[in-house]
Design an enzyme around this catalytic site. Structure first.
Site, PDB file in Angstrom:
ATOM      1  N   GLY A 199      16.033  12.675 -30.133  1.00 46.74           N
ATOM      2  CA  GLY A 199      17.101  13.256 -29.324  1.00 46.74           C
ATOM      3  C   GLY A 199      17.296  12.463 -28.039  1.00 46.74           C
TER       4      GLY A 199
ATOM      5  N   ILE B 282       6.074   3.314 -35.460  1.00 43.39           N
ATOM      6  CA  ILE B 282       7.151   3.611 -36.399  1.00 43.39           C
ATOM      7  C   ILE B 282       6.601   3.642 -37.813  1.00 43.39           C
ATOM      8  CG2 ILE B 282       9.168   2.735 -35.218  1.00 43.39           C
ATOM      9  CD1 ILE B 282       8.688   0.157 -36.993  1.00 43.39           C
ATOM     10  N   ASP B 283       5.441   3.057 -37.936  1.00 43.95           N
ATOM     11  CA  ASP B 283       4.779   3.018 -39.214  1.00 43.95           C
ATOM     12  C   ASP B 283       3.835   4.212 -39.220  1.00 43.95           C
ATOM     13  OD1 ASP B 283       3.199   2.522 -41.299  1.00 43.95           O
ATOM     14  OD2 ASP B 283       2.988   0.392 -40.895  1.00 43.95           O
TER      15      ASP B 283
HETATM   16  P1  ADP Z   1      13.355  14.634 -28.492  1.00 41.45           P
HETATM   17  O1  ADP Z   1      13.766  13.503 -27.614  1.00 41.45           O
HETATM   18  O2  ADP Z   1      11.874  14.830 -28.486  1.00 41.45           O
HETATM   19  O3  ADP Z   1      13.942  14.536 -29.846  1.00 41.45           O
HETATM   20  P2  ADP Z   1      15.341  16.665 -27.753  1.00 41.45           P
HETATM   21  O4  ADP Z   1      16.082  16.557 -29.018  1.00 41.45           O
HETATM   22  O5  ADP Z   1      15.104  18.009 -27.170  1.00 41.45           O
HETATM   23  O6  ADP Z   1      13.879  15.997 -27.826  1.00 41.45           O
HETATM   24  O7  ADP Z   1      16.110  15.790 -26.670  1.00 41.45           O
HETATM   25  C1  ADP Z   1      15.680  15.697 -25.350  1.00 41.45           C
HETATM   26  C2  ADP Z   1      16.851  15.574 -24.402  1.00 41.45           C
HETATM   27  O8  ADP Z   1      17.618  14.423 -24.732  1.00 41.45           O
HETATM   28  C3  ADP Z   1      17.809  16.723 -24.481  1.00 41.45           C
HETATM   29  O9  ADP Z   1      17.402  17.814 -23.684  1.00 41.45           O
HETATM   30  C4  ADP Z   1      19.081  16.098 -23.955  1.00 41.45           C
HETATM   31  O10 ADP Z   1      19.057  16.016 -22.549  1.00 41.45           O
HETATM   32  C5  ADP Z   1      19.002  14.685 -24.485  1.00 41.45           C
HETATM   33  N1  ADP Z   1      19.765  14.573 -25.741  1.00 41.45           N
HETATM   34  C6  ADP Z   1      19.370  14.880 -26.988  1.00 41.45           C
HETATM   35  N2  ADP Z   1      20.359  14.671 -27.876  1.00 41.45           N
HETATM   36  C7  ADP Z   1      21.420  14.248 -27.181  1.00 41.45           C
HETATM   37  C8  ADP Z   1      22.772  13.878 -27.500  1.00 41.45           C
HETATM   38  N3  ADP Z   1      23.211  13.889 -28.762  1.00 41.45           N
HETATM   39  N4  ADP Z   1      23.572  13.468 -26.503  1.00 41.45           N
HETATM   40  C9  ADP Z   1      23.140  13.426 -25.234  1.00 41.45           C
HETATM   41  N5  ADP Z   1      21.904  13.775 -24.865  1.00 41.45           N
HETATM   42  C10 ADP Z   1      21.048  14.176 -25.802  1.00 41.45           C
END
Ligand code: ADP
Length: 739
Positions: free
Chosen positions: A125, A170-171
């Site tokens: 994310g 990544i592995d």
């Molecule tokens: P991870 O990075 O562990 O996958 P999250 O999915 O909760 O955790 O993402 C962490 C943060 O990254 C979110 O709270 C948000 O601020 C940002 N983020 C995640 N996805 C998006 C997106 N599609 N666009 C913009 N910011 C994002």
């Protein structure tokens, strides 16, 4: 391994961070090693002359801005950070950053501080967000101009935003936490509830008293319906009436101190990330730094994000097999191995090969040996072979301590330390006749040896003996298992990670014992024979100031400069020092000598304590890494033995007399490779029992950099930009060996 010549070597001194500002943030959930990564980015950044900023609470701090949220980091501000779990700078989730408005605010805050280099430590994310931010960057700056918040000059000056992401391995081979049932391992088929209960009651009937069911956070069934722990518990209680407890691992997983492996990985990645940022030009894509096997790599951020999105899409569309494939070959193989080892097949389902394989441990005990034996026995049985266990290495072998070992005999072995088979250092040459007799008596068609340097020597002796005894004309393979990590042909050996953990744990404790006491230097002696792996890499993981080893000769001038370094350090905020010394690093500069020298020279500035770690480094329960590594490498060795036995089966018997049927299976950079032991002779320093070239020597400058010494760091081995590889079916001969 070909070494780059000096001309083509790139030294990082040529990369200057002067005039650059780098900000580092941790985002998403907190993972082990985040602090080590932050520490490495900060120190490496400062080392190359850049200004480094922490951003607190992930993207939230970037959106909110302000002195407290975007704070300049100092060398000292990351001290004592290595051993802490979680993330010290915070990693809140941030809704606002998902919106254009939020990202506009973030851009404004960065420009105000002149920050155009961003290091994001987080999951999928966070990387998706980072990617979007970079794509929008010039548009965001234009908007800021239109709103009168910044001027055209600033747009020119900060026109490019460089981003580097950092993920663990990544592995999945080496991250040690991939063997869980849940989101990643795909949903179970319809009817899984009945199947699970059937299996549990069958286990009980077989006297197994304890069952452990792991349910991953986010686990779903085939209809994308969540599977919760409560649901599983209810099911077990309702259908079987078993006493059932639920433990949520979330905090256990994330809380504790990070392992040595996490710290080293994170430290390496942090340094890599800074190098990648400094090397970024307008034409290079934003990248993610990672480790593949033991090799640093860079992957385009875009491709990583795309891959994740494809996996998610496949999941949403319930194309679970495709999702597993997308996750990569190694992941798919791990899943196969896991299933194979955990689920006993019915006698009637098993093939019958009529082959017998013996397995033994040789050398000193190492944590993870038992996991390797368990995996060998179970894979062997699944392949249709009869497995034989030899006790006490070659000594037990010649004395006839060999008998058949069954599936259930190795239950529960994965987590146990030491060697349950028993292990001895005895070499076989003197007893080959008797060992041959045993081979004949039990009709042994192949041999798996799990051990350290003696196992390697032993295998060469058996190879020699082929000329005289046909009994040894069978496929033979060894997997390296020793705390010293001194086996030629393998970057890593089973047990070394557990030993490193023991060393770093002890160092943490020793350091802690001094908090409150002012100005103290600890001198700690580690094992390893002449191999300085434990001292060097333990030093890196524990944040040591120096590590004395045999491979990197040192003289009185080095000792003097180390003492001066520590004297200087005591004037600052950090008033503790840590020095590691390998047991055989120098005949005359003994641990006592160094202790006395430091005591005398440090008089009035700091006092000294010494500690010899000894055998605690060999004991203890294996780390997750060693369990996984032992399991995977020995499974791979067994599949190879099956193949070789089939290939060399002629006229009713196995007859293998070529060099390539007597191999060591080792990890080399990113691959597990089978290497004929004779071919490793040239790479071996037999006098000191170490490989002539050792990859980890290149990590030593990192320890020095992170301890603030001026040094030279060869970056020619650092990651080159590669591409995300789609999962293509592995060919039998594929050397990449992901398993
Ligand atoms: P991870 O990075 O562990 O996958 P999250 O999915 O909760 O955790 O993402 C962490 C943060 O990254 C979110 O709270 C948000 O601020 C940002 N983020 C995640 N996805 C998006 C997106 N599609 N666009 C913009 N910011 C994002």
């Amino acid at each position: 391994m070909a070494q780059p010549d000096n001309q083509s070597k790139r030294f990082f001194e040529s990369l200057s961070g002067a005039g650059k500002s780098i900000a580092v943030l941790t985002s998403g959930g907190d993972a082990q090693g985040m602090n080590a990564a932050v520490r490495a980015v900060v120190r490496m950044g400062i080392y190359v002359g850049a200004k480094v900023y922490f951003i607190r609470e992930g993207y939230q701090g970037m959106v909110d801005g302000g002195e407290e949220n975007i704070k300049e980091a100092s060398w000292e501000s990351v001290s004592s950070m290595l051993q802490m779990g979680g993330t010290v700078i915070g990693s809140a989730r941030c809704k606002e950053f998902r919106s254009h408005e939020g990202r506009l605010k973030a851009a404004h805050n960065l420009v105000q501080r002149g920050i155009t280099n961003l290091c994001v430590i987080g999951g999928d994310g966070s990387l998706t967000g980072a990617n979007l931010f970079r794509e929008e960057w010039s548009g965001l700056l234009e908007e800021l101009v239109q709103q009168g918040l910044i001027d055209e000059d600033a747009v020119q000056k900060y026109s490019a935003l460089h981003i580097v992401g950092m993920v663990g391995s990544i592995d999945n081979d080496f991250c040690g936490t991939d063997m869980t049932i849940g989101t990643d391992s795909m949903p179970p088929e319809d009817g899984w509830e009945e199947k699970m209960c059937q299996k549990l009651s069958a286990n009980r009937a077989g006297m197994k008293r304890l069952n452990i069911i792991i349910v991953a956070e986010g686990a779903i069934d085939c209809n994308n319906k969540p599977i919760t722990t409560d649901h599983v518990k209810d099911l077990v209680v309702r259908c079987l009436g078993f006493d059932t407890r639920v433990t949520i691992l979330g905090h256990v997983q994330r809380g504790g101190t990070p392992s040595a492996f996490d710290r080293i990985l994170a430290s390496r990645m942090g340094v890599e990330a800074v190098i990648a940022l400094l090397e970024t030009t307008a034409n290079t894509p934003a990248c993610v730094v990672s480790l593949c096997g033991n090799q640093a790599v860079r992957l385009p951020l875009m491709e990583c994000v795309q891959m994740t999105q494809e996996v998610q899409k496949a999941m949403d569309e319930k194309k679970f097999e495709e999702a597993v494939k997308l996750r990569g070959r190694s992941f798919e193989n791990n899943l196969k191995t896991y299933k194979l080892l955990a689920h006993r097949k019915l006698e009637s389902e098993l093939p019958h090969s009529n082959f017998n394989i013996a397995v033994l441990n040789v050398g000193a005990p190492a944590a993870g040996m038992n996991a390797a034996v368990r995996s060998a026995v179970r894979v062997g049985i699944s392949e249709g072979h009869k497995m034989f266990a030899v006790n006490d290495g070659f000594e037990g072998f010649y004395k006839g301590q060999i008998k058949e070992i069954k599936w259930a005999d190795v239950g529960g072995w994965t987590g146990q330390g030491g060697s349950l088979l028993g292990t001895k250092r005895t070499l076989p040459a003197k007893y080959v006749e008797k060992i041959a007799e045993q081979m004949r008596a039990h009709n042994i068609n192949a041999l798996l040896v799990i051990g350290g340097f003696e196992a390697y020597l032993g295998l060469m002796e058996l190879l020699e003996a082929r000329g005289k005894y046909d009994e040894f004309c069978v496929p033979m393979v060894m997997v390296p298992a020793t705390v010293s990590n001194n086996v030629p042909g393998s970057d890593l050996s089973i047990g070394a990670d557990t030993a490193l953990n023991a060393i770093t744990d002890t160092c943490d404790r020793i350091k802690q014992s001094a908090s409150g006491t002012k100005r103290r230097v600890f001198i700690i002696e580690t094992m390893g024979g002449y191999c300085g792996y434990l001292a060097s890499v333990g030093g890196l993981a524990a944040g040591a100031d120096a590590a004395y080893i045999y491979e990197e000769p040192f003289d009185i001038r080095d000792l003097q400069s180390n003492v001066e370094h520590l004297t200087e350090k005591m004037k600052g905020a950090i008033q503790r020092g840590l020095v590691l010394r390998n047991e055989n690093s120098n005949e005359n500069y003994t641990t006592d000598f160094i202790y006395q020298l430091y005591s005398e020279e440090g008089r009035g500035v700091f006092d000294c304590r010494k500690n010899v770690l000894g055998h605690m480094q060999q004991g203890g329960a294996p780390s997750p890494f060693d369990r996984n590594f032992g399991t995977k490498i020995s499974a791979k060795a067994m599949l190879w033995l099956t193949k070789k036995m089939n290939e060399t089966f002629r006229q009713g018997r196995v007859f293998a007399n070529t060099e390539d049927t007597c191999c060591l299976l080792g990890m080399r950079r990113r691959a597990l490779v089978f290497q004929p032991v004779v071919q490793l002779k040239d790479e071996t320093d037999f006098v000191h029992r170490i490989p002539k070239e050792q990859w980890w020597l290149k990590l030593r400058p990192l320890m020095k950099i992170l301890a603030k010494y001026k040094t030279s760091y060869d970056v020619s081995d650092s990651g080159q930009l590669e591409h995300v590889v789609r999962n293509i079916r592995p060919k039998e001969s594929d050397p990449s060996g992901a398993m």
